[in-house]
Design a protein around this motif. Sequence first.
Motif, short mmCIF file in Angstrom:
data_model
loop_
_atom_site.label_atom_id
_atom_site.label_comp_id
_atom_site.label_asym_id
_atom_site.label_seq_id
_atom_site.Cartn_x
_atom_site.Cartn_y
_atom_site.Cartn_z
N ILE A 142 0.65 -6.03 2.43
CA ILE A 142 2.15 -6.40 2.06
C ILE A 142 2.50 -4.87 2.34
CG2 ILE A 142 1.97 -6.50 -0.73
CD1 ILE A 142 0.01 -8.19 -0.43
N ILE A 154 6.68 -4.61 3.25
CA ILE A 154 7.57 -5.07 1.94
C ILE A 154 8.15 -3.38 3.23
CG2 ILE A 154 8.02 -3.23 0.58
CD1 ILE A 154 5.71 -4.76 -0.98
N MET A 197 4.58 -11.85 -0.04
CA MET A 197 3.78 -10.91 -0.45
C MET A 197 3.06 -11.33 -2.05
SD MET A 197 6.11 -7.87 -2.37
CE MET A 197 6.20 -8.77 -3.85
#
Length: 168
Positions: free
Chosen positions: A138, A142, A110
Amino acid sequence: MYYMDKLPTVISCCFCCFLRAGTVMIAIFSFIVGLIFVPNVSYAKGFWDMNSILSNYSSATESNIQLFLGILSIMLCAVSVLLLIGACCNLPILIEIYQWGAVVYCLGVMLLFFILAAFCFFIHTNCYLAGGALCALIICDILLTAYFVMVANSLRMSLKFLNDEGII
């Protein structure tokens, strides 16, 4: 002390398979994802090469990002093997090592992708599409990591409970 014990649990992986089978699939998937980025450690052209996206204006930073991404990918491959062993051999400690390794990998990727996206948006003004793709990656990273950690945690907690009860 055990932060992972407070995570939500699931009763199956992807609503269709048992936790152990799902955890094995997660280990294999994580290992393959780690392999995709590993060639960048030696600055060799791997499956993903940033040279066509970003110019040589800040090549030192970009090369270091490739190096760190490669190191993180090697770590992901290693903890994925530990997850596979932990899931197959009923070893909750190896599953927990994977969980922390996946969290570290997610945070590292990230940060690195955020730096690259910032380069795309602010330094190299001709690659907004690449910056947007990095932002999308990203978010996907996640979400996938959160789900993988929850599934692995559910198996770890069930193994831990069965161990405490003396069933295993």
